[in-house]
Design an enzyme around this catalytic site. Structure first.
Site, short mmCIF file in Angstrom:
data_model
loop_
_atom_site.label_atom_id
_atom_site.label_comp_id
_atom_site.label_asym_id
_atom_site.label_seq_id
_atom_site.Cartn_x
_atom_site.Cartn_y
_atom_site.Cartn_z
N GLU A 89 -10.00 3.45 0.25
CA GLU A 89 -9.95 3.82 1.67
C GLU A 89 -8.94 4.94 1.92
O GLU A 89 -9.12 5.75 2.83
CB GLU A 89 -9.64 2.60 2.53
CG GLU A 89 -8.31 1.95 2.19
CD GLU A 89 -8.05 0.64 2.94
OE1 GLU A 89 -8.95 0.16 3.64
OE2 GLU A 89 -6.94 0.12 2.82
N HIS B 33 -17.58 -11.37 5.88
CA HIS B 33 -16.34 -10.64 6.19
C HIS B 33 -15.59 -11.33 7.32
O HIS B 33 -16.16 -11.60 8.38
CB HIS B 33 -16.64 -9.18 6.58
CG HIS B 33 -15.38 -8.36 6.75
ND1 HIS B 33 -15.09 -7.66 7.89
CD2 HIS B 33 -14.34 -8.16 5.90
CE1 HIS B 33 -13.92 -7.05 7.73
NE2 HIS B 33 -13.44 -7.34 6.54
N HIS B 34 -14.32 -11.65 7.07
CA HIS B 34 -13.43 -12.21 8.08
C HIS B 34 -12.19 -11.32 8.18
O HIS B 34 -11.27 -11.46 7.37
CB HIS B 34 -12.96 -13.62 7.68
CG HIS B 34 -14.04 -14.66 7.72
ND1 HIS B 34 -13.90 -15.88 7.10
CD2 HIS B 34 -15.25 -14.68 8.33
CE1 HIS B 34 -15.00 -16.60 7.32
NE2 HIS B 34 -15.83 -15.89 8.06
N GLU B 35 -12.16 -10.44 9.14
CA GLU B 35 -10.92 -9.70 9.40
C GLU B 35 -10.13 -10.52 10.40
O GLU B 35 -10.65 -10.88 11.46
CB GLU B 35 -11.24 -8.30 9.95
CG GLU B 35 -10.01 -7.52 10.41
CD GLU B 35 -8.96 -7.36 9.32
OE1 GLU B 35 -9.26 -6.77 8.28
OE2 GLU B 35 -7.81 -7.85 9.50
N GLU C 256 0.82 -1.22 0.00
CA GLU C 256 0.00 0.00 0.00
C GLU C 256 0.85 1.27 0.00
O GLU C 256 0.82 2.06 0.95
CB GLU C 256 -1.00 -0.06 1.15
CG GLU C 256 -1.96 -1.23 0.93
CD GLU C 256 -2.90 -1.50 2.10
OE1 GLU C 256 -3.16 -0.57 2.88
OE2 GLU C 256 -3.35 -2.66 2.22
N HIS D 60 -8.20 -8.87 1.47
CA HIS D 60 -7.51 -7.58 1.56
C HIS D 60 -6.22 -7.80 2.33
O HIS D 60 -6.08 -8.78 3.05
CB HIS D 60 -8.41 -6.54 2.23
CG HIS D 60 -9.40 -5.96 1.27
ND1 HIS D 60 -9.63 -4.61 1.16
CD2 HIS D 60 -10.20 -6.56 0.36
CE1 HIS D 60 -10.54 -4.40 0.22
NE2 HIS D 60 -10.91 -5.57 -0.29
N GLU D 61 -5.26 -6.88 2.16
CA GLU D 61 -3.90 -7.11 2.68
C GLU D 61 -3.47 -8.52 2.29
O GLU D 61 -3.04 -9.32 3.13
CB GLU D 61 -3.83 -6.91 4.21
CG GLU D 61 -4.22 -5.54 4.68
CD GLU D 61 -5.74 -5.39 4.71
OE1 GLU D 61 -6.23 -4.39 4.15
OE2 GLU D 61 -6.42 -6.26 5.26
C1 NOJ Z 1 -8.61 -2.94 5.52
C2 NOJ Z 1 -9.44 -3.19 4.31
O1 NOJ Z 1 -8.77 -2.79 3.15
C3 NOJ Z 1 -10.73 -2.44 4.49
O2 NOJ Z 1 -11.52 -2.57 3.33
C4 NOJ Z 1 -11.44 -2.96 5.71
O3 NOJ Z 1 -12.59 -2.17 5.92
C5 NOJ Z 1 -10.55 -2.90 6.94
N1 NOJ Z 1 -9.27 -3.46 6.67
C6 NOJ Z 1 -11.17 -3.65 8.12
O4 NOJ Z 1 -11.21 -5.01 7.85
CA CA Z 2 -6.20 -2.18 3.04
#
Ligand code: NOJ
Ligand code: CA
Length: 680
Positions: A489, A384-386, A182, A464-465
């Site tokens: 973002e 969604h899985h963060e 990024e 993502h990431e």
């Molecule tokens: C970074 C992601 O790019 C973003 O889309 C997301 O909202 C946040 N992480 C939280 O998971």
């Molecule tokens: Ca990101």
């Protein structure tokens, strides 16, 4: 389409030829291969037992002799004392079909050279090199035959790209830095490139465009590139917590190292080199994945209007999600993403996701009820899985979490790995925490595992990431999109925010790798504290310019209500394409795309520019001849400018045909989007 195969086995050149020549100026060429149209040529040489590759285009050198080989942990390095023992060339010309993508049909037209080298002394190990040479690029990989029962432990890959590119310009982001992929793309003389991620793009003084990347990154470490000296680059493998880079049981093949070569920026983008080098679809029928647009509880979080954490500002409430479901249903968008729906967001989750629970919702989020309501309204929740980088913790819940989504009809998963580079948390049950890189071998394996587990449940994934894209969507077509660059973002809170040239840079760098979940369409043109560096029309153009089979309609519903004219384009724009053409473009400056929707005859045009306004005359020759179209034009107004007049915008219609040339006027930081509807 029938496959033409032409195989010819050449006897290896006699060993005595390899004794050092009297004047060792030029290494001895032992094998060569030309692309089908005799555009590119690769030669392998041996210089006192060291293998090197080099390449030329139409007779001009583009890669000078470049090193090949490996440093191994428990054995002598694989680099010296080689002789060629066997070589074999074959040709392929075959057209295959993508289940979804920028183009339905992809032509794979190349000549392959296989060369087996063996050490002439001591261990007498062998190493195979495979080159596939296309008219628009080169791919090569190493194949390790099975020679012992022990693992091959790679400490360093010695591959080099010794470019013949004096005074070239380079576009790159740094590798090995905390913010993963990024970073803003830098445009510098080639001699100022340091250690970079791929794809990295070069424009040579001759005007030739070159991009280095890799294909089929499976069970191996991601490749960075380090400039050694001058215009010579060396592979650097992403680290592993054990100290080595890669550990594999032979036989195995490395990922393909790739080099796209094209006269124009447009042709560089249009190459399918990496897709062609990936293995065909292993999942069979994946028509259960539907390319689609989605909305969701997302931008409001980045604006800090609501929070991921529970409490008075919690975004993922039942009532709020119902509003997004209604908005999606009313406008024909298939998906509704909800972030912050599950337990574990209340503390410091950035870089520490050990509190995340992927099967239990927060008390104010009725997961079952919302999934049922979505179904009733003909839309689908997007999961969604963060992970916060706590990947072992996530893996322990993965099966159950995906089973839950499967049961609820949630068939697209956005995942996240928010942790600084090198800070992925791995626990092997030994009580220790191991730190891994987002693109190291361990994470490459993790992503493969998620993709396979998800595919078994007919779920598509969008990390993502992530690890970078290397064309694996061909093999696993449920790996539909990913982030892996600065997305929208950063317009909300980025410091600095994305400049107008950013998305143009993306097209000719990051987007060479594959689809990106950029999340366009911020029609308020307003981030958290800062305005977007964009005109209104440009936000629409991004849907055509930045390809992804899932495209977010990212802004708040209330902001779309304020821009009904512009919003119409977002409702109408397709997400899956029969064919894609880059009509015009220069790296970092501007680009104009035309794409025809899959299964239809509507065309779309999208053009964006950097901070400089431009007027481009675009022939509409891509349209079907003798047919009339209504062009619905969404353009920058005559006084538009990203800085002080971004909302100046015009929607107008015109009748056009394939013989017409359209004057596309782009404001500074602007764009244009057009829908061409055939007249009945
Ligand atoms: C970074 C992601 O790019 C973003 O889309 C997301 O909202 C946040 N992480 C939280 O998971
Ligand atoms: Ca990101």
């Amino acid at each position: 389409m029938p496959m033409r195969r032409l195989c010819l086995l050449l006897l290896s050149l006699a060993a005595p030829l390899f004794s050092a020549p009297a004047i060792a100026a030029e290494p001895l060429v032992v094998a060569a291969v030309d692309s089908p149209g005799k555009v590119l040529r690769v030669e392998l040489s041996l210089d006192e037992g060291r293998i090197a590759w080099r390449a030329s285009r139409l007779g001009e050198p583009i890669v000078a002799p470049s090193r090949l080989g490996f440093l191994l942990r428990d054995a002598e390095k694989l680099e010296r004392n080689f002789v060629l023992v066997e070589q074999h060339t074959s040709a392929r010309d075959e057209t295959w079909q993508q289940p979804w993508g920028e183009n339905r049909l992809v032509r794979d037209h190349h000549v392959e050279l296989r060369a087996r080298f063996a050490e002439s002394m001591r261990a007498k190990r062998t190493l195979d090199l495979v080159f596939r040479v296309f008219d628009d690029g080169i791919g090569f990989r190493y194949e390790f035959p099975q020679e012992s029962a022990t693992d091959v432990v790679i400490d360093d890959e010695l591959t080099e790209f010794n470019l013949v590119a004096p005074a070239a310009t380079a576009w790159w982001i740094p590798a090995g830095e905390w913010n993963r992929y990024e970073y803003l793309y830098q445009r510098t003389p080639i001699e100022q490139v340091g250690q970079v991620h791929t794809p990295v793009t070069f424009r040579l003084a001759s005007g030739l465009h070159v991009a280095i990347h890799e294909a089929a990154l499976v069970d191996y470490a991601g490749m960075w590139l380090r400039r050694v000296e001058g215009t010579r680059f060396k592979a650097v493998l992403s680290p592993a917590s054990e100290g080595w880079k890669v550990r594999r049981r032979a036989p195995f093949t490395t990922p393909w190292r790739t080099l796209r070569v094209a006269d124009t920026a447009a042709a560089l983008y249009e190459s399918n080199l990496e897709l062609n080098l990936n293995a065909p679809n292993q999942l069979g029928d994946t028509s259960w994945f539907k390319p689609a647009k989605y909305v969701g509880v997302w931008w409001e979080l980045h604006l800090e209007n609501s929070t991921w954490a529970t409490g008075p500002k919690h975004g993922a409430t039942t009532a709020n999600t119902r509003r997004y479901i209604d908005f999606a249903a009313e406008n024909g968008f298939r998906g509704v993403l909800v972030e912050g729906w599950n337990r574990g967001w209340d503390g410091q989750w950035f870089g520490d996701g050990n509190d995340f629970d992927f099967t239990r919702a927060t008390d104010d989020f009725d997961l079952e009820g919302l999934a049922a309501y979505a179904k009733q309204r003909g839309v689908h929740l997007v999961g969604h899985h963060e992970t916060g980088g706590a990947v072992s913790h996530y893996e322990r819940q993965l099966g159950d979490a995906l089973d839950l989504y499967r049961r609820l009809g949630i068939d697209v998963l956005k995942s996240g790995y928010v942790a600084d580079a090198g800070q992925i948390e791995r626990n092997d049950g030994d009580g220790l925490v191991h730190r891994e890189w987002h693109d190291g071998q361990w994470m490459v394996r993790h992503h493969e595992r998620v993709v396979r587990e998800a595919a078994a449940r007919h779920i598509a994934v969008n990390p993502h990431e992530p690890v970078k894209d290397t064309g694996l969507r061909r093999t696993w077509p449920n790996w539909v999109s990913r982030e892996g660059a600065r997305g929208m973002e950063y317009a909300a809170w980025g410091n600095p925010p994305n400049p107008p040239e950013h998305e143009v840079n993306l097209v000719f760098t990051r987007m060479l790798a594959g689809p990106m979940d950029f999340t366009p369409g911020i029609l308020s043109l307003m981030g958290r504290k800062q305005p977007l560096k964009s005109t209104l029309a440009r936000q629409l153009a991004l849907y055509v310019v930045l390809y992804s089979p899932i495209q977010m309609v990212a802004d708040l519903p209330a902001n779309y209500a304020r821009q009904p004219e512009a919003f119409r384009f977002i409702r109408d724009v397709a997400v899956d394409w029969e064919t894609t053409r880059v009509l015009a473009g220069e790296v970092g400056d501007y680009v104009v795309f035309a794409r025809r929707e899959r299964g239809g005859d509507t065309w779309f045009l999208g053009g964006i520019t950097d901070e400089n306004g431009r007027v481009l005359d675009v022939p509409l020759a891509f349209l079907e001849p003798k047919r009339r179209y209504v062009a619905e034009i969404y353009r920058d107004g005559d006084d538009a400018h990203w800085r002080d007049n971004p909302f100046d915008f015009v929607r107008e219609t015109r009748e056009v045909g394939s013989a017409d040339t359209l004057r596309v006027r782009l404001a500074a930081g602007g764009g244009q989007a057009i829908r061409f509807v055939p007249k009945r």
